[in-house]
Design an enzyme around this catalytic site. Structure first.
Site, mmCIF file in Angstrom:
data_model
loop_
_atom_site.group_PDB
_atom_site.id
_atom_site.type_symbol
_atom_site.label_atom_id
_atom_site.label_comp_id
_atom_site.label_asym_id
_atom_site.label_seq_id
_atom_site.Cartn_x
_atom_site.Cartn_y
_atom_site.Cartn_z
ATOM 1 N N LEU A 128 -15.413 -6.082 0.503
ATOM 2 C CA LEU A 128 -16.393 -5.102 0.979
ATOM 3 C C LEU A 128 -16.206 -3.738 0.316
ATOM 4 O O LEU A 128 -17.161 -3.128 -0.155
ATOM 5 C CB LEU A 128 -16.271 -4.966 2.501
ATOM 6 C CG LEU A 128 -17.215 -3.985 3.199
ATOM 7 C CD1 LEU A 128 -18.671 -4.412 3.008
ATOM 8 C CD2 LEU A 128 -16.880 -3.887 4.692
ATOM 9 N N ILE A 160 -8.962 -5.107 -2.303
ATOM 10 C CA ILE A 160 -9.331 -6.400 -1.732
ATOM 11 C C ILE A 160 -8.069 -7.209 -1.447
ATOM 12 O O ILE A 160 -7.352 -7.617 -2.380
ATOM 13 C CB ILE A 160 -10.280 -7.172 -2.671
ATOM 14 C CG1 ILE A 160 -11.505 -6.302 -3.015
ATOM 15 C CG2 ILE A 160 -10.685 -8.483 -2.025
ATOM 16 C CD1 ILE A 160 -12.251 -5.755 -1.815
ATOM 17 N N GLN A 338 14.356 6.747 14.292
ATOM 18 C CA GLN A 338 15.187 7.876 14.712
ATOM 19 C C GLN A 338 16.410 7.403 15.498
ATOM 20 O O GLN A 338 17.524 7.896 15.299
ATOM 21 C CB GLN A 338 14.352 8.840 15.567
ATOM 22 C CG GLN A 338 14.992 10.194 15.801
ATOM 23 C CD GLN A 338 14.967 11.064 14.552
ATOM 24 O OE1 GLN A 338 14.226 10.793 13.618
ATOM 25 N NE2 GLN A 338 15.803 12.088 14.531
ATOM 26 N N GLU A 365 -9.886 -1.580 7.601
ATOM 27 C CA GLU A 365 -10.877 -1.999 8.609
ATOM 28 C C GLU A 365 -11.320 -0.843 9.491
ATOM 29 O O GLU A 365 -11.535 -0.987 10.697
ATOM 30 C CB GLU A 365 -10.349 -3.176 9.443
ATOM 31 C CG GLU A 365 -10.233 -4.451 8.628
ATOM 32 C CD GLU A 365 -9.937 -5.671 9.462
ATOM 33 O OE1 GLU A 365 -10.542 -5.814 10.543
ATOM 34 O OE2 GLU A 365 -9.105 -6.485 9.023
#
Length: 386
Positions: A128, A160, A338, A365
Site C-alpha cells: 500500500l 513493504i 531501566q 498501519e
C-alpha cells in the site's frame, strides 16, 4: 509465567482460551530464533506455523467461508509476540497480506491463494505505502492502466513487509475512476510477475524482510482485480479496520514479556542485601507497568469483541486500541530496560530486543498521530449527529 487471568474475561470464549494456551505451548518449543537472516527465518516460521495449523485463522477457508475471528487473531499475535517478534511478524503478514481476499476476493481468487497461505506454502504481503504517501493513502500515484485484456502497472511501493520474499502481494494502484481515494483499485499480484523489481531492501532497528518494489509495465490479467474498480481505498481501510487491532495485540504481547522480565529481575537482583522488589520506587514502576498492560488489554479485546459481534466498522475502537497499546507498551518496555540497569541495553538481552521491536508498531498501519485524528473525527461526528 505470564498472567493468564485475562483469558477468563467475558470478551473471550472457551475456544479462545484453548487456542491461546495451545499456541503458547507450541511457541515454547521454537527455541532461539535467528534474527540475523530475517528472510530465511521468516520463510521457516511461515512453513512451521502453516504445517502445524496456526495460520488457519489468518484467512477465510474457501470451502466453508466464515468471517475472520479478530479475537483469535489478536490472541495469536499477543502470544507469539510475547515469545518472539519475528514469530509474530510471520503470522501477522499472512493475515494482512490476504485480508483483501478474505473480505472481498472472488471464489476463484480465494481458492487459488488462501489454501496456500493458510498452510504456509505461500508467503503474502500487503503493498500500500508509496514513497510520497505513507499515511495519506489517497495521495497514491502508482497506476494500473486498462490495456484491453490486461492491467499494466507502473510506479513504486515502499516499506513493504515481506517485500522480496512474498509469493503473492495485495497491491493498490490508481485506476482513475475519480480523484483521490475514489480512483484506487486493489489487485492480486504473484511475486514472480515480469516487470516487478525489488528496487531496494530496507534495514531497520529490528530486522524484518522489507523492500521497495518498482513496477515497469508489469501486466496482470483482468481477473487480478479484487472487487470493483475504484473500490481500492474502501478495501484497504476495511483490511486495516480488522488488522489494526491485531497490531495493538502484538504490542500487548511485547509489554507482557517486558513486565515478566522486569518482575523476575527485581525479585532476583539484590541491592544492599535486599531484593530490588523491596524498594518502593521499584514497586511503583511495577505497578505502573501492570496497570498499562491491563488497560491496553481491555481496549484490545473490546475492539476485537466489537468486530466479532457484527459491527461493520470499528475504526474508533481499533484506533484507540492501537494508539494506547503501542504507546503504553513503549513505556512498559522502557521501564523494564531501566530496571535492568546496564544489562537492559546489552545487545541480545530480551528487554533490549523488545525496545527495538516496539518502536515500529507506533508507526506502521497508521502512526499514533493518525490514530488521534481518527478518534477525534469519530468522536466529533458522533456528537454532531447526536
Amino acid at each position: 509465567m505470564a498472567d493468564r487471568s485475562y483469558l477468563d474475561w467475558p470478551f473471550l470464549t472457551s475456544p479462545h482460551k484453548d487456542h491461546a494456551t495451545a499456541l503458547d505451548d507450541w511457541a515454547g518449543t521454537l527455541g532461539p530464533i535467528d534474527h540475523h537472516d530475517a528472510d530465511a527465518t521468516c520463510r521457516s516460521l511461515v512453513a512451521r506455523l502453516g504445517a502445524d495449523g496456526w495460520l488457519e485463522p489468518t484467512a477465510v477457508d474457501p470451502a466453508t467461508p466464515q468471517p475472520l475471528d479478530v479475537r483469535t487473531l489478536c490472541l495469536s499475535r499477543e502470544t507469539l509476540a510475547r515469545h518472539d517478534g519475528l514469530a509474530d511478524f510471520a503470522f501477522a503478514m499472512q493475515g494482512l497480506g490476504t485480508g483483501a481476499l478474505s473480505l472481498f476476493g472472488s471464489p476463484d481468487q480465494q481458492a487459488e491463494w488462501l489454501p496456500l497461505t493458510r498452510k504456509g506454502k505461500a508467503i503474502s504481503a500487503f503493498a500500500l505505502t508509496e514513497p510520497q504517501s505513507g499515511s495519506d493513502v489517497a495521495n497514491s500515484t502508482m497506476t494500473a492502466r486498462d490495456d484491453g485484456d490486461a492491467w499494466v502497472l507502473d510506479g513504486e511501493k515502499t516499506w513493504i513487509s515481506n517485500g522480496g520474499i512474498a509469493d503473492v502481494y495485495t497491491l493498490f494502484a490508481r485506476t482513475g475512476e475519480g480523484p483521490g481515494a475514489k480512483g484506487l483499485s486493489a489487485f492480486i499480484l504473484p511475486g514472480d510477475t515480469p516487470g516487478l523489481e525489488i528496487a531496494e531492501r530496507l534495514d531497520t532497528i529490528a530486522p524484518h524482510p522489507l523492500a521497495t518494489l518498482r513496477f515497469s509495465g508489469a501486466r496482470l490479467p483482468k481477473s487480478a482485480l479484487i472487487g470493483q474498480p475504484g473500490q481500492g481505498f474502501r478495501i484497504a481501510m476495511s483490511v486495516l479496520d480488522v488488522f489494526r487491532t491485531t497490531v495493538a495485540a502484538a504490542a500487548l504481547g511485547f509489554a507482557r514479556r517486558a513486565l515478566d522480565e522486569a518482575t523476575a529481575r527485581v525479585m532476583s537482583r539484590e541491592v544492599q542485601g535486599k531484593p530490588l522488589a523491596d524498594l518502593q520506587m521499584v514497586q511503583a514502576h511495577i505497578a505502573e507497568m501492570a496497570l498499562r498492560v491491563d488497560a491496553a488489554a481491555l481496549l484490545v479485546y473490546r475492539a476485537a469483541w466489537t468486530k466479532d459481534s457484527g459491527a461493520s466498522r470499528v475504526s474508533r475502537e481499533a484506533a484507540m486500541a492501537k494508539l494506547f497499546a503501542t504507546d503504553e507498551a513503549q513505556k512498559v518496555i522502557d521501564a523494564a530496560v531501566q530496571l535492568h540497569g546496564g544489562d537492559g541495553v546489552r545487545s541480545g538481552n530480551t528487554v533490549e530486543r523488545l525496545y527495538r521491536e516496539i518502536r515500529a508498531l507506533r508507526i506502521y498501519e497508521g502512526a499514533s498521530d493518525v490514530q488521534k485524528v481518527i478518534i477525534a473525527r469519530q468522536t466529533l461526528d458522533a456528537a454532531m449527529a447526536g
